[in-house]
Design a protein around this motif. Sequence first.
Motif, short mmCIF file in Angstrom:
data_model
loop_
_atom_site.label_atom_id
_atom_site.label_comp_id
_atom_site.label_asym_id
_atom_site.label_seq_id
_atom_site.Cartn_x
_atom_site.Cartn_y
_atom_site.Cartn_z
N GLN A 144 0.83 -1.20 0.00
CA GLN A 144 0.00 0.00 0.00
C GLN A 144 0.87 1.25 0.00
O GLN A 144 0.55 2.24 -0.68
CB GLN A 144 -0.92 -0.01 1.22
CG GLN A 144 -2.00 -1.09 1.18
CD GLN A 144 -2.82 -1.14 2.45
OE1 GLN A 144 -2.57 -0.41 3.40
NE2 GLN A 144 -3.80 -2.02 2.47
N HIS A 186 2.12 1.73 -3.45
CA HIS A 186 1.05 2.26 -4.30
C HIS A 186 0.87 3.76 -4.05
O HIS A 186 0.69 4.54 -5.00
CB HIS A 186 -0.24 1.51 -4.02
CG HIS A 186 -1.41 1.98 -4.85
ND1 HIS A 186 -1.47 1.85 -6.22
CD2 HIS A 186 -2.57 2.60 -4.49
CE1 HIS A 186 -2.59 2.36 -6.67
NE2 HIS A 186 -3.28 2.83 -5.64
N THR A 187 0.92 4.17 -2.77
CA THR A 187 0.80 5.59 -2.45
C THR A 187 1.95 6.38 -3.04
O THR A 187 1.77 7.49 -3.56
CB THR A 187 0.75 5.78 -0.92
OG1 THR A 187 -0.36 5.03 -0.39
CG2 THR A 187 0.59 7.25 -0.56
N ASP A 219 3.63 5.61 -5.71
CA ASP A 219 3.40 5.69 -7.15
C ASP A 219 2.41 6.81 -7.49
O ASP A 219 2.59 7.54 -8.46
CB ASP A 219 2.88 4.35 -7.68
CG ASP A 219 3.95 3.26 -7.62
OD1 ASP A 219 5.14 3.61 -7.53
OD2 ASP A 219 3.59 2.06 -7.66
N GLN A 220 1.35 6.92 -6.68
CA GLN A 220 0.39 8.01 -6.89
C GLN A 220 1.04 9.36 -6.66
O GLN A 220 0.78 10.32 -7.41
CB GLN A 220 -0.81 7.83 -5.95
CG GLN A 220 -1.71 6.64 -6.29
CD GLN A 220 -2.88 6.52 -5.34
OE1 GLN A 220 -2.79 6.86 -4.16
NE2 GLN A 220 -4.00 6.03 -5.84
N ALA A 221 1.89 9.44 -5.63
CA ALA A 221 2.60 10.70 -5.37
C ALA A 221 3.52 11.06 -6.53
O ALA A 221 3.65 12.23 -6.90
CB ALA A 221 3.40 10.59 -4.08
N THR A 222 4.14 10.05 -7.14
CA THR A 222 5.00 10.29 -8.29
C THR A 222 4.20 10.85 -9.47
O THR A 222 4.62 11.80 -10.12
CB THR A 222 5.69 8.98 -8.71
OG1 THR A 222 6.47 8.49 -7.62
CG2 THR A 222 6.59 9.20 -9.92
N ALA A 223 3.02 10.26 -9.71
CA ALA A 223 2.17 10.75 -10.81
C ALA A 223 1.71 12.18 -10.54
O ALA A 223 1.72 13.03 -11.43
CB ALA A 223 0.97 9.81 -10.98
N THR A 224 1.32 12.45 -9.28
CA THR A 224 0.89 13.80 -8.92
C THR A 224 2.03 14.79 -9.05
O THR A 224 1.85 15.92 -9.52
CB THR A 224 0.36 13.81 -7.48
OG1 THR A 224 -0.71 12.87 -7.36
CG2 THR A 224 -0.14 15.20 -7.10
N GLN A 271 2.45 15.66 -12.67
CA GLN A 271 1.36 16.53 -13.11
C GLN A 271 1.59 17.96 -12.64
O GLN A 271 1.40 18.92 -13.41
CB GLN A 271 0.03 16.00 -12.58
CG GLN A 271 -0.44 14.71 -13.24
CD GLN A 271 -1.71 14.17 -12.61
OE1 GLN A 271 -2.20 14.69 -11.62
NE2 GLN A 271 -2.24 13.10 -13.18
N ARG A 289 10.92 11.64 -2.87
CA ARG A 289 9.66 12.25 -3.27
C ARG A 289 9.37 13.49 -2.42
O ARG A 289 8.87 14.51 -2.91
CB ARG A 289 8.53 11.23 -3.14
CG ARG A 289 7.21 11.71 -3.70
CD ARG A 289 7.32 12.20 -5.11
NE ARG A 289 7.95 11.23 -6.00
CZ ARG A 289 8.47 11.53 -7.17
NH1 ARG A 289 8.50 12.77 -7.59
NH2 ARG A 289 9.00 10.59 -7.93
#
Length: 329
Positions: free
Chosen positions: A84, A87-88, A90-95, A98, A159
Amino acid sequence: MKVSQKIVGALSRRLTVLIIPQTRMKPWRLQCSTAFFIFMLFLWSGVTVWSGIVVGRHTDYWITKADNQVMLAKMTRLAQEMEQARHTLDQATATDRQLRGLLTMARDRDPIDAATGVGGPSLSDRLSLNRMLSGRADSMRQADWHHEISRLRKDAERRLASFQEIAWYVGNQKSLRNATPSLWPTEGQITSLFGYRFSPMSREDAESGEFHPGLDIANSPDTLIYATADGTVRFSRWSQGYGNMIIIDHGYGLSTLYGHTSKAVVKTGDRVIKGQVIGYMGTTGRSTGAHLHYEVWRQGRAVNPMTFLKVRAAGELLGEAPRPPRAQS
């Protein structure tokens, strides 16, 4: 011989054990030699000790097995939480990407990519993770756990550094925007632009011309003059030719000059914000009438103020200057 005979005689003696029940049953009578009794006593003691050892070993085994089951459940839960966390991240990387795209930071290298290259975990990492998630965490080596936890920690630190860089960038851009002299310094008629012009003071200068390093805006005496950007007052007194003059340092190599004022309401060292009243229009110094002489300096050299000012229409270049907004309290 006498001792041996005594021992043999003692062991040969018959012992009688009488068991009398509390019912109508007949009493039980058992006879055996002393040697047989001693033998049975030792046998019973040996069996008891052996049984205790066996039972103790089995008890330790079941306790250890139960502990292992509990530990396995905890390790499986830890593996799920680590997934988890991944996964978090990975989401932080995408954000993060962006945000960099929205802030035009896409050309900058991502701190994580710059440090570790592109891609994700290796095949061995994924195999270890699969073992954890499938309940076979006990088959993982301790080094695998340390490697996975260390990798998560390093990715989180990088990050965090990336988000701190974005926060710094946003703050710096806000500071740069506030330090950019984009506000009109006063209201009135634009009477002279930046560049070469005929001198308004004498015929001799009119024939040869002169370079005008700023912008002239004319209006009634004591019209309000505003700071065009945030900054610190570096000069607020009389200067030859400029009369009562104010110079504000905005940082980033930018400064602004306000000349011919009738009165300054700020002094050297004051901190001002964009839109703040700093003085009143006048005709002090080398001037033919009430107006503001406004200059913008970049790295110590005068540049065209119109580069920074927002002009709504072509007629405003030599016409009515837009009304500057009031400073927000």
